[in-house]
Design an enzyme around this catalytic site. Structure first.
Site, PDB file in Angstrom:
ATOM      1  N   ARG A  69      42.702  12.241  -4.579  1.00  0.00           N
ATOM      2  CA  ARG A  69      41.822  12.919  -5.531  1.00  0.00           C
ATOM      3  C   ARG A  69      42.680  13.613  -6.581  1.00  0.00           C
ATOM      4  O   ARG A  69      43.713  14.169  -6.267  1.00  0.00           O
ATOM      5  CB  ARG A  69      41.048  14.039  -4.840  1.00  0.00           C
ATOM      6  CG  ARG A  69      39.974  13.567  -3.951  1.00  0.00           C
ATOM      7  CD  ARG A  69      39.347  14.765  -3.271  1.00  0.00           C
ATOM      8  NE  ARG A  69      38.281  14.324  -2.397  1.00  0.00           N
ATOM      9  CZ  ARG A  69      37.752  15.092  -1.470  1.00  0.00           C
ATOM     10  NH1 ARG A  69      38.167  16.320  -1.301  1.00  0.00           N
ATOM     11  NH2 ARG A  69      36.785  14.616  -0.707  1.00  0.00           N
ATOM     12  N   GLU A  82      40.534   3.706   0.483  1.00  0.00           N
ATOM     13  CA  GLU A  82      39.391   3.192   1.239  1.00  0.00           C
ATOM     14  C   GLU A  82      39.821   2.107   2.235  1.00  0.00           C
ATOM     15  O   GLU A  82      39.276   2.012   3.325  1.00  0.00           O
ATOM     16  CB  GLU A  82      38.292   2.672   0.307  1.00  0.00           C
ATOM     17  CG  GLU A  82      37.506   3.776  -0.377  1.00  0.00           C
ATOM     18  CD  GLU A  82      36.806   4.733   0.602  1.00  0.00           C
ATOM     19  OE1 GLU A  82      36.436   4.306   1.704  1.00  0.00           O
ATOM     20  OE2 GLU A  82      36.665   5.924   0.264  1.00  0.00           O
ATOM     21  N   GLY A 117      47.875   0.316  12.397  1.00  0.00           N
ATOM     22  CA  GLY A 117      47.002  -0.563  13.178  1.00  0.00           C
ATOM     23  C   GLY A 117      46.082  -1.402  12.290  1.00  0.00           C
ATOM     24  O   GLY A 117      46.093  -1.285  11.074  1.00  0.00           O
ATOM     25  N   TYR A 147      29.765  -0.680   2.382  1.00  0.00           N
ATOM     26  CA  TYR A 147      30.188   0.725   2.351  1.00  0.00           C
ATOM     27  C   TYR A 147      31.358   0.929   1.383  1.00  0.00           C
ATOM     28  O   TYR A 147      31.326   1.807   0.514  1.00  0.00           O
ATOM     29  CB  TYR A 147      30.582   1.218   3.762  1.00  0.00           C
ATOM     30  CG  TYR A 147      31.325   2.522   3.657  1.00  0.00           C
ATOM     31  CD1 TYR A 147      30.635   3.699   3.435  1.00  0.00           C
ATOM     32  CD2 TYR A 147      32.726   2.561   3.673  1.00  0.00           C
ATOM     33  CE1 TYR A 147      31.303   4.897   3.242  1.00  0.00           C
ATOM     34  CE2 TYR A 147      33.409   3.750   3.486  1.00  0.00           C
ATOM     35  CZ  TYR A 147      32.689   4.913   3.281  1.00  0.00           C
ATOM     36  OH  TYR A 147      33.337   6.083   3.069  1.00  0.00           O
ATOM     37  N   ASP A 160      28.939   6.809   5.273  1.00  0.00           N
ATOM     38  CA  ASP A 160      29.976   6.852   6.314  1.00  0.00           C
ATOM     39  C   ASP A 160      29.454   7.705   7.476  1.00  0.00           C
ATOM     40  O   ASP A 160      28.336   8.227   7.417  1.00  0.00           O
ATOM     41  CB  ASP A 160      31.305   7.372   5.750  1.00  0.00           C
ATOM     42  CG  ASP A 160      31.332   8.882   5.586  1.00  0.00           C
ATOM     43  OD1 ASP A 160      30.245   9.506   5.577  1.00  0.00           O
ATOM     44  OD2 ASP A 160      32.432   9.441   5.484  1.00  0.00           O
ATOM     45  N   CYS A 215      26.605  27.511   7.678  1.00  0.00           N
ATOM     46  CA  CYS A 215      26.110  26.376   6.892  1.00  0.00           C
ATOM     47  C   CYS A 215      25.208  26.835   5.743  1.00  0.00           C
ATOM     48  O   CYS A 215      24.285  27.623   5.933  1.00  0.00           O
ATOM     49  CB  CYS A 215      25.355  25.414   7.805  1.00  0.00           C
ATOM     50  SG  CYS A 215      24.642  24.030   6.919  1.00  0.00           S
TER      51      CYS A 215
END
Ligand code: SF4
Length: 343
Positions: A23, A37, A81, A120, A138, A200
């Site tokens: 970012r 991504e 991986g 996605y 996601d 929250c």
């Protein structure tokens, strides 16, 4: 309600967003988003953060990435991986170089045709890099939606419903920020376990919190299946120069085109094991060194490990790898683990 949630999340994001290397302050670099991504598929943000910086240092633009080789990118990918991601990333970079003049596509139909990009990832790139009005679902975003709307079924069973609900949060002006706000909120506040509901900002709109069921959503699917087993035998053959005999795996299938130690074909029953050609000739002199069990995503590999000293001259056409350099080599993790049993 949805508009108020959007406003709260954007306010929270402006102050509390995560510091992630793909970012930048005011806008997103599409190439950075594109690379991140691929890396983030199946790998945690904390692991990707460090490796992403190394990747960008090596290949700072699509033009430079497109020029590299599969061997080099696979070597870099060691430890992350799921090597097919690296292969697909390179293939996609080459297509972008050839067909799009190195500009990461900003059209869904173009992105979706690139290797390794599904619905996605295409939406994540469009939304985050180009501020397109989409909502990539996601696991963080799915979890928040399931909790806000108190959807008490396993996420896998309510994909269509989640998709419909997510349409309520597609932003015309602030898509990039809102998508990332959702992702960060799920990672920092509405966490998988013990969500921080007291802090929250949207708890007054959250049906799970109102009904005190936030800890049971998303509903988990009970795991009943054990992973199937596969069996093999691996051979560590070392010459007088401290080099190990290695070879390239076939270009298709598991760990395609990567280096490996000689090993028997992986089979479902021990009784089906057939000695690899290279080990057949020295069968009687092999020394058993130990066993390894290694868990892949869909099966567990059990391998007996054998060792023998050999002479380089007797294997004139084979590849060799200096044993001191194995950890930085293109060997996949399972092969490194096999070596570690003996070293
Ligand atoms: S109130 Fe709790 S469960 Fe609901 S969105 Fe906020 S953190 Fe998540």
């Amino acid at each position: 309600m949805e508009k108020k949630i959007i406003a709260e999340l954007l306010r929270w994001y402006a102050i509390s967003k995560r510091d992630l290397p793909w970012r930048s302050d005011n806008s997103s670099n599409p190439y950075y988003v594109f690379v991140s991504e691929y890396m983030l598929q199946q790998t945690t943000v904390s692991t990707v953060k460090k490796r992403f910086k190394e990747f960008i240092k090596k290949w700072p633009s699509n033009a430079q990435l497109a020029k590299t080789t599969e061997t080099k990118i696979l070597k870099f990918w060691s430890g992350l991986g799921y090597y097919s991601r690296a292969r697909n990333l390179l293939k996609a970079a080459k297509i972008i170089h050839k067909d799009y003049d190195n500009k990461i596509p900003d059209i869904y139909e173009h992105l979706i045709q690139l290797p390794g990009i599904g619905d996605y990832t295409a939406k994540a790139i469009l939304g985050i890099a180009y501020n397109t009005s989409v909502m990539p679902l996601d696991t963080n975003i799915e979890r928040i939606l399931a909790r806000v709307y108190a959807l008490n079924q396993p996420l896998i069973k309510i994909k269509k419903l989640l998709n419909e609900k997510s349409n309520n949060f597609i932003s015309k002006k602030h898509s990039s920020k809102l998508i990332q706000a959702f992702m960060d909120y799920g990672s920092i506040i509405c966490t998988p376990r013990h969500p921080n509901c007291l802090k929250c900002k949207i708890n007054k709109y959250c049906l799970s919190y109102q009904n005190n069921i936030q800890n049971t959503i998303p509903v988990k699917i009970k795991k009943t299946k054990f992973k199937p087993k596969k069996f093999s035998r691996a051979y560590i053959l070392i010459n007088e120069y401290n080099e190990i005999l290695v070879r390239k795996r076939p270009s298709k299938g598991m760990l395609a085109s990567m280096l490996e130690l000689p090993n028997d074909e992986w089979v479902e029953k021990k009784s089906l094991l057939r000695r690899d050609n290279i080990a057949k000739k020295i069968e009687k002199k092999l020394i058993r060194k130990g066993d390894l069990s290694y868990s892949f995503s869909h099966f567990v590999l059990y391998s007996e490990i054998f060792y023998k000293k050999i002479r380089k001259i007797d294997y004139p056409t084979n590849k060799w790898l200096n044993i001191n350099k194995y950890s930085n080599s293109q060997l996949p993790t399972v092969m490194k683990k096999i070596l570690e049993i003996m070293i």
